[in-house]
Design a protein around this motif. Sequence first.
Motif, PDB file in Angstrom:
ATOM      1  N   ARG A 155       0.853  -1.190   0.000  1.00 26.26           N
ATOM      2  CA  ARG A 155       0.000   0.000   0.000  1.00 26.26           C
ATOM      3  C   ARG A 155       0.890   1.242   0.000  1.00 26.26           C
ATOM      4  N   VAL A 156       0.514   2.261  -0.729  1.00 24.36           N
ATOM      5  CA  VAL A 156       1.248   3.523  -0.760  1.00 24.36           C
ATOM      6  C   VAL A 156       0.288   4.658  -0.436  1.00 24.36           C
ATOM      7  N   GLY A 157       0.703   5.537   0.473  1.00 23.41           N
ATOM      8  CA  GLY A 157      -0.085   6.709   0.812  1.00 23.41           C
ATOM      9  C   GLY A 157       0.769   7.958   0.689  1.00 23.41           C
ATOM     10  N   THR A 158       0.119   9.092   0.461  1.00 19.26           N
ATOM     11  CA  THR A 158       0.843  10.352   0.363  1.00 19.26           C
ATOM     12  C   THR A 158       0.281  11.347   1.367  1.00 19.26           C
ATOM     13  N   GLY A 159       1.122  12.307   1.743  1.00 17.37           N
ATOM     14  CA  GLY A 159       0.701  13.349   2.656  1.00 17.37           C
ATOM     15  C   GLY A 159       1.324  14.680   2.276  1.00 17.37           C
ATOM     16  N   PHE A 160       0.619  15.758   2.601  1.00 19.06           N
ATOM     17  CA  PHE A 160       1.130  17.097   2.302  1.00 19.06           C
ATOM     18  C   PHE A 160       0.693  18.024   3.425  1.00 19.06           C
ATOM     19  N   ASP A 161       1.601  18.919   3.842  1.00 20.25           N
ATOM     20  CA  ASP A 161       1.248  19.856   4.902  1.00 20.25           C
ATOM     21  C   ASP A 161       2.008  21.165   4.721  1.00 20.25           C
ATOM     22  N   VAL A 162       1.426  22.234   5.226  1.00 17.68           N
ATOM     23  CA  VAL A 162       2.014  23.573   5.150  1.00 17.68           C
ATOM     24  C   VAL A 162       1.805  24.266   6.491  1.00 17.68           C
ATOM     25  N   HIS A 163       2.827  24.966   6.961  1.00 16.15           N
ATOM     26  CA  HIS A 163       2.661  25.851   8.117  1.00 16.15           C
ATOM     27  C   HIS A 163       3.401  27.155   7.837  1.00 16.15           C
ATOM     28  N   ARG A 164       2.803  28.227   8.298  1.00 15.49           N
ATOM     29  CA  ARG A 164       3.425  29.534   8.096  1.00 15.49           C
ATOM     30  C   ARG A 164       4.525  29.765   9.130  1.00 15.49           C
ATOM     31  N   ILE A 165       5.385  30.712   8.829  1.00 12.01           N
ATOM     32  CA  ILE A 165       6.488  31.071   9.720  1.00 12.01           C
ATOM     33  C   ILE A 165       6.087  32.296  10.543  1.00 12.01           C
TER      34      ILE A 165
END
Length: 389
Positions: A227-237
């Motif tokens: 199984r393959v999963g992907t993730g993406f995230d962003v946080h400001r500085i």
Amino acid sequence: MKTIALIVAAGRGERAGGGPPKQYRRLAGMPVLRRSLMPFLTHPRVAGVRVVIADGHRDDYARATGGLDLMPPVTGGAERQESVRLGLESLAAENPDAVLIHDAARPFVPGAMIDRVLDALTGAPGALPVLPVVDTLKRGAGGMVGETVPRDGLWRAQTPQGFRYPEILAAHRAAAGGPPATDDAALAERAGLAVALVEGAEDAAKLTTADDLARAETRLAAVLETRVGTGFDVHRIGPGDAMMLGGVAIPHDGALVGHSDADVALHALTDAILGALADGDIGAHFPPSDPQWRGASSDRFLADAVRRVRERGGRIRHLDLTLICERPKIGPHRDAIRARIAEICGVPVDRVSVKATTTERLGFTGRQEGVAAQAAATLALPADDPGAE
């Protein structure tokens, strides 16, 4: 018909060699007991599941069954027959119509076999799943063959054995203190109860020796799927003097802002693993609206995702992380980040890849307004239940 499954797990498993009792050993990452419980917990005709455990095994039981919807366990006796009786007595308040009595060392029971046992209880007070004896039988004497035993009409008994609850409880009460029976069907026979024979399943074999456990491990390995999963995230500085990236505090003239510690790397990895499990996302399990996660260390989120993999009997094969930012420079911290992720996930560091890139000063990362991360997780998970029919 209200049915409760009684799983007998009070044995010491001494024939399985050294180490913990066999019901608490792991098969492809999952305890044998947990695997034995799943066919009953997921069966639509089973209303509840109770486990009979040995005195002193509470901690092992808790670790093996964490998160499962089980009735409270009951402590068994010195012998199996006593353990079953104590388990049956504990169900008196539930007053089920039927009970399935099952050995914890049989982790691959097909759902169709459970159906056959329950169906037979509409016409008889007991039901026994069996397999025909196919090998020639010999009786030995002094290390020599004494005689050949006819195998016509001989069967190998398995579990779960099903009974109408009042009858089997009365039979066990009457047998208490007497000579032990080899199984519950034998005790039912002694009490004059009719026991119907139903078709068993080779998959439902009992794990007794270390070789049995090794063969079961090999069997499960053969039915793992990728199984393959992907993730993406962003946080400001925002203001600060360090960023948490991949579980490592990196000195910087700003910090990432979020409800938790805003570690974009671990958040992306957590979502990648949850994606491979088809188990929601980080926000579903750790909602930012919940104050208990304010300022929380993100290694807790990743560790929880890893726990979910293990509870499914799976393994993490590879993790690939890309950090997207102009600053800080990731290269000097790459090895520390890889080591920390490997530590959280319980995998060798050579199964963790960490890369970094920029957006050539384009967009919010190029303007150093935030940091982004994308991740991929490759898991090995058991395919469809190998005991299913």
